[in-house]
Design a protein around this motif. Structure first.
Motif, PDB file in Angstrom:
ATOM      1  N   GLY A  15      20.766  38.856 -54.880  1.00  0.00           N
ATOM      2  CA  GLY A  15      20.431  40.249 -55.193  1.00  0.00           C
ATOM      3  C   GLY A  15      19.459  40.841 -54.200  1.00  0.00           C
ATOM      4  N   CYS A  16      18.620  41.757 -54.666  1.00  0.00           N
ATOM      5  CA  CYS A  16      17.639  42.414 -53.800  1.00  0.00           C
ATOM      6  C   CYS A  16      16.671  43.142 -54.718  1.00  0.00           C
ATOM      7  CB  CYS A  16      18.355  43.401 -52.878  1.00  0.00           C
ATOM      8  SG  CYS A  16      17.237  44.509 -51.986  1.00  0.00           S
ATOM      9  N   GLU A  49      10.454  42.695 -52.012  1.00  0.00           N
ATOM     10  CA  GLU A  49       9.526  41.615 -52.368  1.00  0.00           C
ATOM     11  C   GLU A  49       9.120  40.774 -51.159  1.00  0.00           C
ATOM     12  OE1 GLU A  49      12.914  39.851 -54.766  1.00  0.00           O
ATOM     13  OE2 GLU A  49      11.772  38.040 -54.322  1.00  0.00           O
ATOM     14  N   VAL A  50       9.851  40.879 -50.058  1.00  0.00           N
ATOM     15  CA  VAL A  50       9.517  40.123 -48.848  1.00  0.00           C
ATOM     16  C   VAL A  50       8.520  40.917 -47.994  1.00  0.00           C
ATOM     17  CG1 VAL A  50      10.467  39.113 -46.727  1.00  0.00           C
ATOM     18  CG2 VAL A  50      11.791  39.058 -48.861  1.00  0.00           C
ATOM     19  N   TYR A 106      19.315  38.322 -41.280  1.00  0.00           N
ATOM     20  CA  TYR A 106      18.426  37.381 -41.975  1.00  0.00           C
ATOM     21  C   TYR A 106      19.125  36.073 -42.359  1.00  0.00           C
ATOM     22  CZ  TYR A 106      15.192  41.352 -42.773  1.00  0.00           C
ATOM     23  OH  TYR A 106      14.341  42.419 -42.641  1.00  0.00           O
ATOM     24  N   HIS A 143      16.886  35.779 -51.769  1.00  0.00           N
ATOM     25  CA  HIS A 143      18.272  36.207 -52.036  1.00  0.00           C
ATOM     26  C   HIS A 143      19.169  35.892 -50.844  1.00  0.00           C
ATOM     27  CE1 HIS A 143      16.426  38.188 -55.402  1.00  0.00           C
ATOM     28  NE2 HIS A 143      15.588  38.780 -54.582  1.00  0.00           N
ATOM     29  N   LEU A 195      14.863  45.655 -54.198  1.00  0.00           N
ATOM     30  CA  LEU A 195      15.001  47.118 -54.110  1.00  0.00           C
ATOM     31  C   LEU A 195      16.185  47.585 -54.942  1.00  0.00           C
ATOM     32  CD1 LEU A 195      14.206  47.752 -50.356  1.00  0.00           C
ATOM     33  CD2 LEU A 195      13.073  48.817 -52.307  1.00  0.00           C
ATOM     34  N   ASN A 223      20.279  49.705 -49.862  1.00  0.00           N
ATOM     35  CA  ASN A 223      19.863  48.563 -50.696  1.00  0.00           C
ATOM     36  C   ASN A 223      19.848  48.971 -52.170  1.00  0.00           C
ATOM     37  OD1 ASN A 223      18.937  48.197 -47.983  1.00  0.00           O
ATOM     38  ND2 ASN A 223      17.556  46.586 -48.657  1.00  0.00           N
TER      39      ASN A 223
HETATM   40 FE1  SF4 Z   1      16.157  43.023 -50.439  1.00  0.00          FE
HETATM   41 FE2  SF4 Z   1      13.859  42.590 -49.195  1.00  0.00          FE
HETATM   42 FE3  SF4 Z   1      15.645  40.628 -49.363  1.00  0.00          FE
HETATM   43 FE4  SF4 Z   1      16.092  42.752 -47.761  1.00  0.00          FE
HETATM   44  S1  SF4 Z   1      14.503  41.221 -47.554  1.00  0.00           S
HETATM   45  S2  SF4 Z   1      17.546  41.814 -49.179  1.00  0.00           S
HETATM   46  S3  SF4 Z   1      15.157  44.395 -48.973  1.00  0.00           S
HETATM   47  S4  SF4 Z   1      14.568  41.577 -51.093  1.00  0.00           S
END
Ligand code: SF4
Ligand code: 13P
Length: 349
Positions: A132-133, A219-220, A72, A307, A135, A161
């Motif tokens: 962060g994340c 959240e994505v 990503y 993030h 999850l 995660n």
């Molecule tokens: Fe976390 Fe979703 Fe971002 Fe992946 S895409 S790092 S699971 S918030």
């Protein structure tokens, strides 16, 4: 392995970092990189990226550093400075045999923590400690202890995660690339698959085990809807391959032609070369696939991970210059978390 001199980090690479002009020499040195990203980075923007890329690649050599980048990350990072790229599973696997003094994790905090857990003696950097994340933030170690009390004897399979403290309470880790394989290899007919509710629900469709879960969401991916996918299918009269990440809600996954981790999505596109593909995942993923798959038309509703997007060429360069921010994990937590990560790697070999 050469020693690095942590006592005076700012002295190293100062020239490379201060000299950020787009000179003919920089243009020449980065020409082969631009060739890979020209479909996604306009030529007019390259003079802003190229000096940073050039400086980072020089400083990496001085520091004996490697950059691990998640799928990503933006194309200038992914194609410009990363040494190792992949999904969470690949990054964890490759982190184990990195031959360098410094690891820079271009991704989110739990990925950097995993790299540190597997490499306690190396310096592990995350260019923005706030990456962060949702999850990882959805569950604490105390929550896991309560779940274990409520379901004694049920193995705890925890998505990578999560924080190191949560991993430390777990029997094994999983990623979206190996969740089904790892869970099928566990003893018993039930499993606690935490904290991603949607990943757990998808696993439940792929296994005979009873899958208990938690209410964590990405959240994505939770923003995609089945109706949205149906509308794309109608728009292209069915002439589209829809591939989705298992963090999406069940109505989205029911509408997809293929469900898999980011690495499996890449394999799908590279192996099958669909005429047109709808990638139901974070936006940069398609940007990074365009270069190697010019014949594939990518259709993508763009959901960005805020993030992942905190990492930039500028803060990677700064992190390499200062050797900060460092990721540290308390040794007792790291040792227990490492067992869960290593068990995952054993069960999914
Ligand atoms: Fe976390 Fe979703 Fe971002 Fe992946 S895409 S790092 S699971 S918030
Ligand atoms: P992958 O392991 O599939 O790359 O997923 C990581 C992630 O954060 C997805 O949102």
């Amino acid at each position: 392995m050469p020693d690095i001199h942590l006592a005076e980090p700012k002295a190293l690479g100062a020239d490379a970092a201060n000299d950020l002009a787009y000179t003919p020499a920089v243009a020449e040195a980065t020409r082969h990189i631009y060739a890979k990203v020209r479909h996604v980075i306009p030529e007019i923007e390259w003079p802003f990226h190229a000096p940073l890329i050039h400086a980072i690649n020089r400083l990496k050599r001085e520091r004996n550093a490697v950059i691990l980048a998640h799928n990503y990350q933006t194309p200038e990072i992914f194609h410009g400075v990363a040494d190792i790229v992949g999904d969470s599973l690949a990054l964890a696997r490759r982190a184990m045999d990195v031959d360098a003094d410094v690891i820079v994790l271009a991704g989110v905090h739990f990925m950097a923590e995993t790299a540190k857990i597997l490499n306690p003696s190396k310096t592990v950097l995350i260019p923005d400690a706030g990456a962060g994340c949702s999850l990882a933030e959805s569950i604490t170690a105390a929550d896991v202890r309560l779940l274990k009390q409520a379901h004694p004897g049920v193995p705890v399979a925890t998505y990578v995660n999560t924080s190191a403290a949560v991993k430390a309470e777990s029997d094994v880790c999983i990623t979206s690339g190996n969740a089904v394989e790892v869970i099928n290899a566990l003893p018993g007919d039930s499993v606690l698959c935490i904290p991603d509710e949607y990943l757990a629900k998808w696993v439940a469709t792929q296994t005979t085990k009873r899958v208990l879960t938690w209410k964590g969401h990405c959240e994505v991916h939770e923003r995609f809807t089945g109706a949205q996918l149906k509308a794309y299918r109608d728009q292209f009269r069915g002439d589209i391959s829809i591939i989705a990440h298992p963090e999406c809600p069940p109505d989205v996954l029911a509408e997809a032609d293929f469900v898999g981790s980011t690495a499996k999505m890449q394999d799908f596109v590279e192996g099958r070369q669909p005429k047109r593909v709808l990638l139901i995942t974070e936006c940069s993923m398609a940007d990074n696939l365009v270069a190697a798959n010019p014949a594939v038309e990518f259709v993508r509703p763009c959901n960005l991970c805020p993030h992942m997007k905190r990492i930039s060429l500028s803060n990677i360069l700064e992190s390499l210059r200062t050797l900060e921010p460092r990721v540290e994990v308390a040794p007792d937590i790291a040792a227990r978390a490492r067992r869960a990560v290593e068990r995952m790697l054993e069960l999914s070999r």
